[in-house]
Design a protein around this motif. Structure first.
Motif, PDB file in Angstrom:
ATOM      1  N   GLY A  51      49.167  79.879 -54.297  1.00 15.61           N
ATOM      2  CA  GLY A  51      48.107  79.112 -53.778  1.00 15.61           C
ATOM      3  C   GLY A  51      47.653  78.034 -54.604  1.00 15.61           C
ATOM      4  N   GLN A  52      48.491  77.943 -55.980  1.00 17.39           N
ATOM      5  CA  GLN A  52      47.975  76.828 -56.857  1.00 17.39           C
ATOM      6  C   GLN A  52      49.135  75.668 -57.052  1.00 17.39           C
ATOM      7  OE1 GLN A  52      47.367  78.975 -60.676  1.00 17.39           O
ATOM      8  NE2 GLN A  52      46.055  80.586 -59.913  1.00 17.39           N
ATOM      9  N   HIS A  53      50.135  75.829 -56.201  1.00 17.52           N
ATOM     10  CA  HIS A  53      51.037  74.581 -56.271  1.00 17.52           C
ATOM     11  C   HIS A  53      51.457  74.322 -54.966  1.00 17.52           C
ATOM     12  CE1 HIS A  53      51.888  76.771 -60.125  1.00 17.52           C
ATOM     13  NE2 HIS A  53      51.991  75.472 -60.636  1.00 17.52           N
ATOM     14  N   SER A  54      52.146  73.185 -54.759  1.00 23.06           N
ATOM     15  CA  SER A  54      52.644  72.943 -53.258  1.00 23.06           C
ATOM     16  C   SER A  54      53.986  72.502 -53.233  1.00 23.06           C
ATOM     17  CB  SER A  54      51.408  71.869 -52.874  1.00 23.06           C
ATOM     18  OG  SER A  54      51.773  70.730 -53.393  1.00 23.06           O
ATOM     19  N   TRP A  55      54.489  72.461 -52.223  1.00 19.97           N
ATOM     20  CA  TRP A  55      55.976  71.785 -51.910  1.00 19.97           C
ATOM     21  C   TRP A  55      55.676  70.513 -50.936  1.00 19.97           C
ATOM     22  CZ3 TRP A  55      59.762  74.141 -54.432  1.00 19.97           C
ATOM     23  CH2 TRP A  55      59.847  75.521 -54.947  1.00 19.97           C
ATOM     24  N   ALA A  56      56.441  69.795 -51.096  1.00 20.18           N
ATOM     25  CA  ALA A  56      56.280  68.600 -50.287  1.00 20.18           C
ATOM     26  C   ALA A  56      57.830  67.964 -49.970  1.00 20.18           C
ATOM     27  CB  ALA A  56      55.487  67.600 -50.859  1.00 20.18           C
ATOM     28  N   GLY A  57      57.991  67.363 -48.836  1.00 19.71           N
ATOM     29  CA  GLY A  57      59.010  66.781 -48.515  1.00 19.71           C
ATOM     30  C   GLY A  57      58.893  65.327 -48.520  1.00 19.71           C
ATOM     31  N   TYR A  58      59.799  64.479 -48.887  1.00 17.23           N
ATOM     32  CA  TYR A  58      59.680  62.808 -49.047  1.00 17.23           C
ATOM     33  C   TYR A  58      60.826  62.147 -48.699  1.00 17.23           C
ATOM     34  CZ  TYR A  58      55.189  62.998 -51.891  1.00 17.23           C
ATOM     35  OH  TYR A  58      53.880  63.461 -52.161  1.00 17.23           O
ATOM     36  N   HIS A  59      60.499  60.961 -47.840  1.00 16.96           N
ATOM     37  CA  HIS A  59      61.526  60.312 -47.446  1.00 16.96           C
ATOM     38  C   HIS A  59      61.479  58.848 -48.130  1.00 16.96           C
ATOM     39  CE1 HIS A  59      64.353  58.591 -44.339  1.00 16.96           C
ATOM     40  NE2 HIS A  59      63.821  57.282 -44.712  1.00 16.96           N
ATOM     41  N   ILE A  60      62.719  58.643 -48.720  1.00 15.09           N
ATOM     42  CA  ILE A  60      62.584  57.397 -49.550  1.00 15.09           C
ATOM     43  C   ILE A  60      62.920  56.102 -48.460  1.00 15.09           C
ATOM     44  CG2 ILE A  60      63.895  56.058 -51.289  1.00 15.09           C
ATOM     45  CD1 ILE A  60      64.805  58.667 -52.596  1.00 15.09           C
ATOM     46  N   ILE A  61      61.862  55.222 -48.649  1.00 17.04           N
ATOM     47  CA  ILE A  61      61.734  54.351 -47.587  1.00 17.04           C
ATOM     48  C   ILE A  61      61.634  52.851 -48.163  1.00 17.04           C
ATOM     49  CG2 ILE A  61      60.339  55.558 -45.872  1.00 17.04           C
ATOM     50  CD1 ILE A  61      57.912  54.110 -46.955  1.00 17.04           C
ATOM     51  N   ASP A  62      61.790  52.704 -49.279  1.00 14.24           N
ATOM     52  CA  ASP A  62      61.936  51.417 -50.170  1.00 14.24           C
ATOM     53  C   ASP A  62      62.623  51.387 -51.260  1.00 14.24           C
ATOM     54  OD1 ASP A  62      61.763  48.621 -50.579  1.00 14.24           O
ATOM     55  OD2 ASP A  62      59.523  48.862 -51.321  1.00 14.24           O
ATOM     56  N   LEU A  63      63.834  50.955 -51.426  1.00 17.96           N
ATOM     57  CA  LEU A  63      64.635  51.319 -52.450  1.00 17.96           C
ATOM     58  C   LEU A  63      65.464  49.614 -52.617  1.00 17.96           C
ATOM     59  CD1 LEU A  63      65.914  53.263 -54.654  1.00 17.96           C
ATOM     60  CD2 LEU A  63      67.574  53.794 -52.985  1.00 17.96           C
ATOM     61  N   ALA A  64      65.215  49.035 -53.859  1.00 12.64           N
ATOM     62  CA  ALA A  64      66.016  47.782 -53.849  1.00 12.64           C
ATOM     63  C   ALA A  64      67.487  48.171 -54.469  1.00 12.64           C
ATOM     64  CB  ALA A  64      65.559  47.229 -55.470  1.00 12.64           C
ATOM     65  N   ASP A  65      68.104  47.039 -54.313  1.00 13.09           N
ATOM     66  CA  ASP A  65      69.778  47.637 -54.223  1.00 13.09           C
ATOM     67  C   ASP A  65      70.035  47.929 -55.899  1.00 13.09           C
ATOM     68  OD1 ASP A  65      70.321  46.762 -51.866  1.00 13.09           O
ATOM     69  OD2 ASP A  65      70.970  44.709 -52.456  1.00 13.09           O
ATOM     70  N   ASP A  66      69.594  47.459 -56.852  1.00  8.23           N
ATOM     71  CA  ASP A  66      69.687  48.121 -58.098  1.00  8.23           C
ATOM     72  C   ASP A  66      69.444  49.211 -58.381  1.00  8.23           C
ATOM     73  OD1 ASP A  66      67.034  47.000 -58.024  1.00  8.23           O
ATOM     74  OD2 ASP A  66      67.004  46.773 -60.382  1.00  8.23           O
ATOM     75  N   GLN A  67      68.203  49.733 -57.780  1.00  8.13           N
ATOM     76  CA  GLN A  67      67.518  51.054 -57.983  1.00  8.13           C
ATOM     77  C   GLN A  67      68.589  51.988 -56.835  1.00  8.13           C
ATOM     78  OE1 GLN A  67      64.932  51.625 -60.187  1.00  8.13           O
ATOM     79  NE2 GLN A  67      65.759  49.760 -60.619  1.00  8.13           N
ATOM     80  N   ALA A  68      68.933  51.555 -55.966  1.00  9.00           N
ATOM     81  CA  ALA A  68      69.895  52.331 -54.887  1.00  9.00           C
ATOM     82  C   ALA A  68      71.186  52.827 -55.817  1.00  9.00           C
ATOM     83  CB  ALA A  68      70.465  51.894 -53.728  1.00  9.00           C
ATOM     84  N   ASN A  69      71.680  51.613 -56.519  1.00 10.49           N
ATOM     85  CA  ASN A  69      72.813  52.064 -57.552  1.00 10.49           C
ATOM     86  C   ASN A  69      72.322  53.037 -58.793  1.00 10.49           C
ATOM     87  OD1 ASN A  69      74.290  50.053 -56.099  1.00 10.49           O
ATOM     88  ND2 ASN A  69      73.776  48.560 -57.482  1.00 10.49           N
ATOM     89  N   ALA A  70      71.312  52.892 -59.103  1.00  8.38           N
ATOM     90  CA  ALA A  70      70.752  53.739 -60.318  1.00  8.38           C
ATOM     91  C   ALA A  70      70.606  55.156 -59.571  1.00  8.38           C
ATOM     92  CB  ALA A  70      69.670  53.380 -60.667  1.00  8.38           C
ATOM     93  N   LEU A  71      70.048  55.302 -58.471  1.00 10.39           N
ATOM     94  CA  LEU A  71      70.020  56.658 -57.919  1.00 10.39           C
ATOM     95  C   LEU A  71      71.142  57.249 -57.388  1.00 10.39           C
ATOM     96  CD1 LEU A  71      68.283  58.897 -56.604  1.00 10.39           C
ATOM     97  CD2 LEU A  71      68.102  57.537 -54.425  1.00 10.39           C
ATOM     98  N   ALA A  72      72.186  56.937 -57.063  1.00 15.05           N
ATOM     99  CA  ALA A  72      73.635  56.724 -57.060  1.00 15.05           C
ATOM    100  C   ALA A  72      74.492  57.518 -58.123  1.00 15.05           C
ATOM    101  CB  ALA A  72      74.661  55.777 -56.395  1.00 15.05           C
TER     102      ALA A  72
END
Length: 110
Positions: free
Chosen positions: A83-104
């Motif tokens: 009751g003190q924390h939460s779980w959440a699901g997120y969808h990545i919707i905006d990712l620049a090409d250089d950031q997509a490479n970093a995420l990979a």
């Protein structure tokens, strides 16, 4: 449950934290991550349908990468068992090409 994911999610032993880009407020800790989304464990309830500009920050550098920046949409949020924390699901919707490479690169280390 209908699983519409296009990419496999990977649980992580790395300390990956998500912060709101502009305020620097900590949103939570990443539980699992994919090229198009993540599940978050948070100290505060998250708001479904909220759009957030994020910084995914690694406690340690991963091939020189310390953070990845992107926009994300909170798809769902549920209270934790305590009751003190939460779980959440997120969808990545905006990712620049250089950031997509970093995420990979980050995903390769999970």
């Amino acid at each position: 449950m209908d699983d519409r994911r296009q990419h496999s999610r990977f649980s992580t032993q790395l300390q990956l934290e998500v912060f709101e880009l502009h305020s620097g407020t900590r949103i939570g800790r990443v539980v699992d991550l994919s090229a198009d989304g993540f599940m978050l464990f948070s100290d505060t309830p998250q708001t479904p349908d909220a759009l957030v500009e994020c910084r995914l920050v690694s406690e340690q550098l991963i091939e020189g990468i310390g953070e990845v920046r992107f926009g994300a949409d909170c798809l769902w949020s549920r209270p934790g068992a305590d009751g003190q924390h939460s779980w959440a699901g997120y969808h990545i919707i905006d990712l620049a090409d250089d950031q997509a490479n970093a995420l990979a690169v980050v995903l390769q280390h999970l």
